[in-house]
Structure formats: structure tokens, C-alpha cells
Design a protein around this motif. Sequence first.
Motif, PDB file in Angstrom:
ATOM      1  N   ALA A  54       2.932  -4.324   5.828  1.00 30.16           N
ATOM      2  CA  ALA A  54       3.630  -4.957   4.705  1.00 30.16           C
ATOM      3  C   ALA A  54       2.913  -4.692   3.393  1.00 30.16           C
ATOM      4  O   ALA A  54       3.546  -4.395   2.363  1.00 30.16           O
ATOM      5  N   HIS A  55       1.590  -4.780   3.397  1.00 30.57           N
ATOM      6  CA  HIS A  55       0.844  -4.524   2.162  1.00 30.57           C
ATOM      7  C   HIS A  55       0.980  -3.075   1.719  1.00 30.57           C
ATOM      8  O   HIS A  55       1.091  -2.794   0.522  1.00 30.57           O
ATOM      9  N   LEU A  56       0.974  -2.158   2.670  1.00 34.44           N
ATOM     10  CA  LEU A  56       1.090  -0.746   2.314  1.00 34.44           C
ATOM     11  C   LEU A  56       2.455  -0.434   1.714  1.00 34.44           C
ATOM     12  O   LEU A  56       2.562   0.423   0.822  1.00 34.44           O
ATOM     13  N   VAL A  57       3.486  -1.126   2.154  1.00 33.78           N
ATOM     14  CA  VAL A  57       4.829  -0.914   1.597  1.00 33.78           C
ATOM     15  C   VAL A  57       4.935  -1.515   0.201  1.00 33.78           C
ATOM     16  O   VAL A  57       5.587  -0.947  -0.686  1.00 33.78           O
ATOM     17  N   CYS A  58       4.292  -2.663  -0.026  1.00 34.09           N
ATOM     18  CA  CYS A  58       4.370  -3.364  -1.323  1.00 34.09           C
ATOM     19  C   CYS A  58       2.950  -3.656  -1.823  1.00 34.09           C
ATOM     20  O   CYS A  58       2.496  -4.802  -1.802  1.00 34.09           O
ATOM     21  N   PRO A  59       2.217  -2.632  -2.274  1.00 32.15           N
ATOM     22  CA  PRO A  59       0.808  -2.819  -2.629  1.00 32.15           C
ATOM     23  C   PRO A  59       0.575  -3.676  -3.870  1.00 32.15           C
ATOM     24  O   PRO A  59      -0.556  -4.125  -4.094  1.00 32.15           O
ATOM     25  N   ASP A  60       1.624  -3.911  -4.673  1.00 32.99           N
ATOM     26  CA  ASP A  60       1.461  -4.736  -5.862  1.00 32.99           C
ATOM     27  C   ASP A  60       1.678  -6.221  -5.570  1.00 32.99           C
ATOM     28  O   ASP A  60       1.629  -7.045  -6.482  1.00 32.99           O
ATOM     29  N   LYS A  61       1.911  -6.560  -4.295  1.00 33.79           N
ATOM     30  CA  LYS A  61       2.150  -7.947  -3.907  1.00 33.79           C
ATOM     31  C   LYS A  61       1.252  -8.300  -2.727  1.00 33.79           C
ATOM     32  O   LYS A  61       0.675  -7.420  -2.085  1.00 33.79           O
ATOM     33  N   THR A  62       1.131  -9.591  -2.449  1.00 25.79           N
ATOM     34  CA  THR A  62       0.355 -10.049  -1.300  1.00 25.79           C
ATOM     35  C   THR A  62       1.291 -10.730  -0.304  1.00 25.79           C
ATOM     36  O   THR A  62       2.330 -11.287  -0.682  1.00 25.79           O
ATOM     37  N   VAL A  63       0.913 -10.684   0.968  1.00 29.86           N
ATOM     38  CA  VAL A  63       1.720 -11.328   2.000  1.00 29.86           C
ATOM     39  C   VAL A  63       1.706 -12.831   1.781  1.00 29.86           C
ATOM     40  O   VAL A  63       0.645 -13.457   1.675  1.00 29.86           O
ATOM     41  N   LYS A  64       2.905 -13.399   1.675  1.00 29.54           N
ATOM     42  CA  LYS A  64       3.060 -14.846   1.503  1.00 29.54           C
ATOM     43  C   LYS A  64       3.288 -15.530   2.840  1.00 29.54           C
ATOM     44  O   LYS A  64       2.744 -16.597   3.114  1.00 29.54           O
ATOM     45  N   SER A  65       4.105 -14.931   3.684  1.00 30.78           N
ATOM     46  CA  SER A  65       4.335 -15.471   5.015  1.00 30.78           C
ATOM     47  C   SER A  65       4.710 -14.343   5.955  1.00 30.78           C
ATOM     48  O   SER A  65       5.316 -13.344   5.554  1.00 30.78           O
ATOM     49  N   ALA A  79       0.243   4.320  21.315  1.00 29.41           N
ATOM     50  CA  ALA A  79       0.252   3.877  19.916  1.00 29.41           C
ATOM     51  C   ALA A  79       1.526   3.098  19.610  1.00 29.41           C
ATOM     52  O   ALA A  79       2.580   3.310  20.231  1.00 29.41           O
ATOM     53  N   VAL A  80       1.444   2.195  18.644  1.00 30.80           N
ATOM     54  CA  VAL A  80       2.582   1.381  18.231  1.00 30.80           C
ATOM     55  C   VAL A  80       3.155   1.939  16.930  1.00 30.80           C
ATOM     56  O   VAL A  80       2.415   2.256  15.997  1.00 30.80           O
ATOM     57  N   ARG A  81       4.471   2.074  16.887  1.00 31.82           N
ATOM     58  CA  ARG A  81       5.172   2.501  15.672  1.00 31.82           C
ATOM     59  C   ARG A  81       5.750   1.267  14.985  1.00 31.82           C
ATOM     60  O   ARG A  81       6.393   0.430  15.634  1.00 31.82           O
ATOM     61  N   TYR A  82       5.515   1.163  13.683  1.00 29.23           N
ATOM     62  CA  TYR A  82       5.993   0.035  12.891  1.00 29.23           C
ATOM     63  C   TYR A  82       7.091   0.525  11.948  1.00 29.23           C
ATOM     64  O   TYR A  82       6.823   1.257  10.995  1.00 29.23           O
ATOM     65  N   GLU A  83       8.325   0.112  12.232  1.00 34.30           N
ATOM     66  CA  GLU A  83       9.478   0.523  11.432  1.00 34.30           C
ATOM     67  C   GLU A  83       9.782  -0.567  10.408  1.00 34.30           C
ATOM     68  O   GLU A  83      10.053  -1.711  10.776  1.00 34.30           O
ATOM     69  N   VAL A  84       9.730  -0.205   9.137  1.00 35.67           N
ATOM     70  CA  VAL A  84       9.827  -1.182   8.052  1.00 35.67           C
ATOM     71  C   VAL A  84      11.172  -1.048   7.334  1.00 35.67           C
ATOM     72  O   VAL A  84      11.546   0.050   6.889  1.00 35.67           O
ATOM     73  N   GLU A  85      11.877  -2.167   7.203  1.00 37.20           N
ATOM     74  CA  GLU A  85      13.132  -2.208   6.448  1.00 37.20           C
ATOM     75  C   GLU A  85      12.973  -3.158   5.271  1.00 37.20           C
ATOM     76  O   GLU A  85      12.609  -4.323   5.457  1.00 37.20           O
ATOM     77  N   ARG A  86      13.214  -2.646   4.063  1.00 35.45           N
ATOM     78  CA  ARG A  86      13.171  -3.491   2.870  1.00 35.45           C
ATOM     79  C   ARG A  86      14.524  -4.197   2.704  1.00 35.45           C
ATOM     80  O   ARG A  86      15.560  -3.554   2.617  1.00 35.45           O
ATOM     81  N   HIS A  87      14.500  -5.521   2.627  1.00 36.89           N
ATOM     82  CA  HIS A  87      15.722  -6.274   2.344  1.00 36.89           C
ATOM     83  C   HIS A  87      15.829  -6.599   0.856  1.00 36.89           C
ATOM     84  O   HIS A  87      16.932  -6.683   0.310  1.00 36.89           O
ATOM     85  N   HIS A  88      14.687  -6.791   0.231  1.00 34.30           N
ATOM     86  CA  HIS A  88      14.657  -7.090  -1.207  1.00 34.30           C
ATOM     87  C   HIS A  88      13.270  -6.772  -1.731  1.00 34.30           C
ATOM     88  O   HIS A  88      12.261  -7.048  -1.077  1.00 34.30           O
ATOM     89  N   GLU A  89      13.209  -6.179  -2.916  1.00 37.89           N
ATOM     90  CA  GLU A  89      11.932  -5.967  -3.595  1.00 37.89           C
ATOM     91  C   GLU A  89      12.165  -6.072  -5.089  1.00 37.89           C
ATOM     92  O   GLU A  89      12.772  -5.199  -5.705  1.00 37.89           O
ATOM     93  N   GLY A  90      11.705  -7.202  -5.656  1.00 37.12           N
ATOM     94  CA  GLY A  90      11.836  -7.426  -7.088  1.00 37.12           C
ATOM     95  C   GLY A  90      10.480  -7.482  -7.754  1.00 37.12           C
ATOM     96  O   GLY A  90       9.463  -7.073  -7.189  1.00 37.12           O
ATOM     97  N   GLY A  91      10.472  -8.003  -8.975  1.00 36.46           N
ATOM     98  CA  GLY A  91       9.219  -8.069  -9.707  1.00 36.46           C
ATOM     99  C   GLY A  91       8.249  -9.078  -9.131  1.00 36.46           C
ATOM    100  O   GLY A  91       7.034  -8.890  -9.197  1.00 36.46           O
ATOM    101  N   SER A  92       8.780 -10.178  -8.541  1.00 32.85           N
ATOM    102  CA  SER A  92       7.927 -11.249  -8.030  1.00 32.85           C
ATOM    103  C   SER A  92       7.856 -11.298  -6.511  1.00 32.85           C
ATOM    104  O   SER A  92       6.795 -11.543  -5.942  1.00 32.85           O
ATOM    105  N   PHE A  93       8.994 -11.088  -5.844  1.00 37.04           N
ATOM    106  CA  PHE A  93       9.049 -11.269  -4.397  1.00 37.04           C
ATOM    107  C   PHE A  93       9.575 -10.013  -3.710  1.00 37.04           C
ATOM    108  O   PHE A  93      10.280  -9.203  -4.311  1.00 37.04           O
ATOM    109  N   ALA A  94       9.231  -9.902  -2.442  1.00 37.93           N
ATOM    110  CA  ALA A  94       9.774  -8.851  -1.586  1.00 37.93           C
ATOM    111  C   ALA A  94       9.957  -9.428  -0.192  1.00 37.93           C
ATOM    112  O   ALA A  94       9.199 -10.312   0.237  1.00 37.93           O
ATOM    113  N   THR A  95      10.954  -8.948   0.528  1.00 35.90           N
ATOM    114  CA  THR A  95      11.236  -9.395   1.890  1.00 35.90           C
ATOM    115  C   THR A  95      11.429  -8.178   2.780  1.00 35.90           C
ATOM    116  O   THR A  95      12.211  -7.278   2.453  1.00 35.90           O
ATOM    117  N   LEU A  96      10.716  -8.154   3.890  1.00 33.30           N
ATOM    118  CA  LEU A  96      10.743  -7.022   4.801  1.00 33.30           C
ATOM    119  C   LEU A  96      11.011  -7.498   6.225  1.00 33.30           C
ATOM    120  O   LEU A  96      10.683  -8.628   6.591  1.00 33.30           O
TER     121      LEU A  96
END
Length: 276
Positions: A54-65, A79-96
Motif C-alpha cells: 500500500a505504501h509503495l502504491v501511494c508513497p505520499d500517504k501513510t496507511v490509516k487502516s 512467492a506471494v503476488r499482491y494485486e493492487v486495485e485503486r478505488h480512490h486516490e485524492g489529495g488527502s485519502f486513498a482506498t485500495l
Amino acid sequence: MPLALSELWDDLLACLDLRAHPADTPLTYEGRNQRLGYHRLFGGQLLAQFARAAHLVCPDKTVKSLHALFARAGHPEEAVRYEVERHHEGGSFATLTIVARQSKGVVATASVSLHAPEDGPAHQSVAAVPALPGPEDRRDLHPLPWETRTTADLDSPGAESPEFDLWMRTPTAMAELSPALTAYATDLTLIGTALRPLPGLTQQDAGKAFTSAVTSHTVWFHRPYDAGDWLLLRQHSPVLAHGRCFGRGDVLTEDGSLVASYAQEALLRFSAGVAG
């Protein structure tokens, strides 16, 4: 032969060095697994890698929950593959949404919310933090690859209150790894805490007197902090019923600041004739 603490630490850091596959759709990261000798992946590793992805996808933000659901046991040799889907990424919040996958299917999923740091009023209401235990209360809690201290014995066979305080501090690491390292630690002792009121049973009886498996785990991060400073993991299990246990905890700094909270539900199925 078990790895030394320094080897366990290097091994964990290597697991958090996720490799990106930017051409994949959805965006995918791949992480290697710890060499713990377990027959399945440690859930703390998955939590830490979820936080890291999550941090690597949104490096300008910190994990909130981070809310993780564990679908099936992961295989430590793949090995484990982590597939990331962005639902929202704004100036303040992001949801993955992040899906952890191996060849046999989905191992776990995570819903992650991130937040860009901002100022504002602050207060908290938590019990005072006790004094840090001395070096004589140091305990080795495998697979945590860092110093831990506690005045309680989680493996005592006597009936005790379902509470457990654990102090920890990691070796020096990048500050951005603190959420991942803390998430890793929060997965280790909540089932053992739930077992404390049952006389004659401890977490050492796993696979003999009972079967356990974490089904869901959530971590909330409230403030920036450094996992290389002393942290108190203060936890409590309010209920064990119907083959499941539930526990929750707070993470506090030595000066009493509440920096994170967590909760976990797990399967806890006893063998016939055990625990009533």
C-alpha cells in the motif's frame, strides 16, 4: 537449525523488499517468504507485506487502516503476488484493495485506507503506560526478530486474566517500515491471550489440544512513530465462544502516546474433551 535474531531480521527485511510488476493489470508486487520452517505462512508476514504494498502504491500517504481477511493457508515455498486495485486516490485519502495470491488461489485480501499527514486538534483517553520492564524481563518470542520484554508468562498453565502486555523495539530501520513491522507483531499473541483463562492450556498446545487460524485482522494507525523506539502492545481478549476467539490491542509509546490499535478474530477449535 533455527535462525539467529539477526538472521531473522535480515530475512524479514528481505520479505518487505517487494518487487513491482508495473506492466501487470492490476498492478502487482511480489514478495518472498520468511524462512521460518512453518508448514504455512505466518499471517504477520502477509499483514506486513500488505502494508508495504500500500505504501509503495501511494508513497505520499501513510496507511490509516488495514483490514485483512485470510482465505486459506499460504504455502511457504511459493512467492506471494499482491494485486493492487485503486478505488480512490485524492489529495488527502486513498482506498485500495489488495489480493494476495498463490497458484492455488487467493490466500488473503486486504482493504487499505491511506491518509496524507495533516495538522489538527488532538486528545486521547487511555490508561497510563507502566514503567518499561528491565532487561531481566526480556523474552524471546519467535518469530519476532527484535527485543521484547514482558512481566507476564503467556505460556503459564495456570488460569489468568485474558490480558497481555508486551514491550518491543525493532532494530534501526527506515521510518516508512514502522507500520509494516508493527502489523507483523500484532498477529503473534492474541490467540495466546484468549487462552489465558483456560487452565492447563497455552499457545504451545496448538496442533495438539486445539486448532487455530486467524480469519480476520485489522490495524489502525493514529500517529507517526518509530518502531525502533520502545512500544507497548497492550491487549485483551473479551470473548471466546462458538469455536472462535476475539482480541484487541493498543500500541503506545513509552511516553504514553497512542499510535495504533488492532483487533483480530480467529478460529479456535478444541479437541474432544478439552476446555469443557
